[in-house]
Design a protein around this motif. Structure first.
Motif, PDB file in Angstrom:
ATOM      1  N   TYR A 264       3.548  14.209  -7.378  1.00 49.68           N
ATOM      2  CA  TYR A 264       2.345  14.920  -7.765  1.00 49.68           C
ATOM      3  C   TYR A 264       1.205  14.189  -6.936  1.00 49.68           C
ATOM      4  CZ  TYR A 264      -0.629  17.983 -10.427  1.00 49.68           C
ATOM      5  OH  TYR A 264      -1.445  19.005 -10.774  1.00 49.68           O
TER       6      TYR A 264
ATOM      7  N   LEU B  88      -2.836  14.619  -5.414  1.00 51.61           N
ATOM      8  CA  LEU B  88      -4.483  15.143  -5.517  1.00 51.61           C
ATOM      9  C   LEU B  88      -5.206  14.761  -4.345  1.00 51.61           C
ATOM     10  CD1 LEU B  88      -5.241  13.816  -9.151  1.00 51.61           C
ATOM     11  CD2 LEU B  88      -4.066  16.164  -8.486  1.00 51.61           C
TER      12      LEU B  88
ATOM     13  N   GLN C 157       0.717  -1.170   0.071  1.00 48.61           N
ATOM     14  CA  GLN C 157       0.031  -0.012  -0.164  1.00 48.61           C
ATOM     15  C   GLN C 157       0.892   1.404  -0.032  1.00 48.61           C
ATOM     16  OE1 GLN C 157      -2.926  -0.528   2.951  1.00 48.61           O
ATOM     17  NE2 GLN C 157      -3.760   1.437   2.651  1.00 48.61           N
TER      18      GLN C 157
ATOM     19  N   GLY D 121       5.552  11.099 -17.969  1.00 46.74           N
ATOM     20  CA  GLY D 121       4.558   9.860 -19.039  1.00 46.74           C
ATOM     21  C   GLY D 121       3.050  10.057 -18.414  1.00 46.74           C
ATOM     22  N   THR D 122       2.437   8.870 -18.448  1.00 44.88           N
ATOM     23  CA  THR D 122       0.963   9.065 -18.195  1.00 44.88           C
ATOM     24  C   THR D 122       1.048   9.046 -16.656  1.00 44.88           C
ATOM     25  OG1 THR D 122       0.550   8.146 -20.189  1.00 44.88           O
ATOM     26  CG2 THR D 122      -1.008   7.710 -18.274  1.00 44.88           C
ATOM     27  N   TYR D 123       0.092   9.859 -16.048  1.00 46.51           N
ATOM     28  CA  TYR D 123      -0.141   9.698 -14.594  1.00 46.51           C
ATOM     29  C   TYR D 123      -0.703   8.631 -14.256  1.00 46.51           C
ATOM     30  CZ  TYR D 123       1.655  14.702 -14.456  1.00 46.51           C
ATOM     31  OH  TYR D 123       2.555  15.787 -14.563  1.00 46.51           O
ATOM     32  N   LYS D 124      -0.130   7.941 -13.389  1.00 41.11           N
ATOM     33  CA  LYS D 124      -0.830   6.711 -12.760  1.00 41.11           C
ATOM     34  C   LYS D 124      -1.303   6.826 -11.553  1.00 41.11           C
ATOM     35  CE  LYS D 124       1.238   2.350 -12.851  1.00 41.11           C
ATOM     36  NZ  LYS D 124       1.961   1.346 -13.451  1.00 41.11           N
ATOM     37  N   TYR D 125      -2.253   7.196 -11.280  1.00 35.69           N
ATOM     38  CA  TYR D 125      -2.334   7.503  -9.847  1.00 35.69           C
ATOM     39  C   TYR D 125      -2.692   6.412  -8.704  1.00 35.69           C
ATOM     40  CZ  TYR D 125      -2.818  12.337 -11.226  1.00 35.69           C
ATOM     41  OH  TYR D 125      -2.485  13.805 -11.634  1.00 35.69           O
TER      42      TYR D 125
ATOM     43  N   PHE E   1      -4.394   5.453  -5.196  1.00 35.80           N
ATOM     44  CA  PHE E   1      -5.079   6.159  -4.115  1.00 35.80           C
ATOM     45  C   PHE E   1      -5.167   5.370  -3.057  1.00 35.80           C
ATOM     46  CE2 PHE E   1      -8.266   8.730  -6.597  1.00 35.80           C
ATOM     47  CZ  PHE E   1      -7.711   8.648  -7.911  1.00 35.80           C
TER      48      PHE E   1
ATOM     49  N   PHE F 171     -12.477  15.927  -8.332  1.00 35.84           N
ATOM     50  CA  PHE F 171     -11.280  16.569  -8.035  1.00 35.84           C
ATOM     51  C   PHE F 171     -11.286  17.544  -7.139  1.00 35.84           C
ATOM     52  CE2 PHE F 171      -7.105  17.944  -8.549  1.00 35.84           C
ATOM     53  CZ  PHE F 171      -7.116  19.169  -8.947  1.00 35.84           C
TER      54      PHE F 171
ATOM     55  N   TYR G 251      -9.220  13.922  -3.750  1.00 38.34           N
ATOM     56  CA  TYR G 251     -10.578  13.721  -4.305  1.00 38.34           C
ATOM     57  C   TYR G 251     -11.470  13.764  -3.068  1.00 38.34           C
ATOM     58  CZ  TYR G 251      -8.991  12.826  -9.078  1.00 38.34           C
ATOM     59  OH  TYR G 251      -8.592  12.849 -10.332  1.00 38.34           O
TER      60      TYR G 251
ATOM     61  N   THR H  10      -7.180   4.931   0.683  1.00 42.79           N
ATOM     62  CA  THR H  10      -8.373   4.082   0.859  1.00 42.79           C
ATOM     63  C   THR H  10      -9.624   5.077   1.359  1.00 42.79           C
ATOM     64  OG1 THR H  10      -7.785   3.300   3.231  1.00 42.79           O
ATOM     65  CG2 THR H  10      -7.612   1.608   1.393  1.00 42.79           C
TER      66      THR H  10
ATOM     67  N   PHE I 130     -10.283  10.987  -0.523  1.00 44.59           N
ATOM     68  CA  PHE I 130      -9.191  10.310  -1.155  1.00 44.59           C
ATOM     69  C   PHE I 130      -8.092  11.229  -1.406  1.00 44.59           C
ATOM     70  CE2 PHE I 130     -11.324   6.221  -1.582  1.00 44.59           C
ATOM     71  CZ  PHE I 130     -12.523   6.473  -1.684  1.00 44.59           C
TER      72      PHE I 130
ATOM     73  N   GLY J 171     -19.078   9.259  -8.384  1.00 44.85           N
ATOM     74  CA  GLY J 171     -17.951   9.241  -8.692  1.00 44.85           C
ATOM     75  C   GLY J 171     -16.809  10.218  -7.753  1.00 44.85           C
ATOM     76  N   PRO J 172     -15.599   9.935  -7.634  1.00 52.15           N
ATOM     77  CA  PRO J 172     -14.925  10.771  -7.057  1.00 52.15           C
ATOM     78  C   PRO J 172     -14.714  12.120  -7.805  1.00 52.15           C
ATOM     79  CG  PRO J 172     -13.637   8.584  -7.087  1.00 52.15           C
ATOM     80  CD  PRO J 172     -14.847   8.599  -7.948  1.00 52.15           C
TER      81      PRO J 172
END
Lengths: 113, 113
Positions: free
Chosen positions: A32, A34, A2, A97-101, A103, A46, A36, A105, A89, A43-44
């Motif tokens: 970076y 965030l 985790q 690159g592509t932001y792969k968040y 999260f 931003f 939510y 829990t 969250f 849905g979450p």
């Protein structure tokens, strides 16, 4: 494994007071972050973000603080309002690159009128 | 006018069946995602498409197959459903690589019985 942790599953705060939601991360590559907000059956959405080049970002009643050395971020809501009652969250990503968040829990915030 | 819409909202099905979840976004975003929220509330990325090209493919059973007919749509097909597939599946979209966060749909609650 985790990588993003929100250790408080719930938090209750009186209306008008400050709400502080905490988030810890383990991957030092994350730069970076965030927050939510999520209402039931939705849905979450931003809320606010922060880059690792900053230690604070503010948007109205919401402020996010980042402590890179402690790998810790927090969301402050001042003043808290009943409409802020939701699950919050935090999410982290490497900013390339592509932001792969990844999260956490979530923390359920209840603002009491 | 919903920005990211998923259908169906609820899906109850028997083990072994094949089912699809559809997602459409009208935000003009070029990147779309599927996330899974399991019973422990972890939100985990499954797939991401940018302009119909698969760019993120996490360790997901190959019973799950995303399809993006155009950049406004990303569908998720699941073969031979198992009990462990029960979860809430969220579609999301972003402009570019997600540096401004995602816009999520309201989720599809899948229950496999």
């Amino acid at each position: 494994d985790q990588q993003v942790k929100q250790n408080s599953p719930s938090l209750s705060v009186q209306e008008g007071r400050i709400s502080i939601l905490n988030c810890d991360y383990t991957n030092s590559m994350f730069d970076y972050f965030l927050w939510y907000k999520k209402y039931p059956a939705e849905g979450p959405t931003f809320l606010i973000s922060i880059s690792s080049i900053k230690d604070k970002n503010e948007d109205g009643r919401f402020t996010v603080f980042l402590n890179k050395s402690a790998k810790h971020l927090s969301l402050h809501i001042v003043p808290s309002q009943p409409g802020d009652s939701a699950v919050y969250f935090c999410a982290a990503s490497v900013a390339s690159g592509t932001y792969k968040y990844i999260f956490g829990t979530g923390t359920r915030l209840k603002v009491l009128a | 006018d919903t920005a990211v819409s998923q259908t169906p909202k609820y899906l109850v099905t028997q083990m072994g069946n094949d089912k699809s979840i559809k997602c459409e976004q009208n935000l003009g975003h070029d990147t779309m995602y599927w996330y899974k929220q399991d019973s422990k509330k972890f939100l985990k990325i499954m797939f991401s498409y940018n302009n119909k090209e698969l760019i993120i493919n996490e360790t997901v059973p190959n019973r799950f197959s995303p399809k993006s007919p155009d950049k406004a749509h990303l569908n998720l097909h699941i073969n031979s459903l198992e009990l462990g597939d029960s979860a809430v599946y969220f579609c999301a979209s972003s402009q570019g690589q997600g540096g401004y966060g995602y816009t999520f749909g309201s989720g599809t609650r899948l229950t496999v019985v």
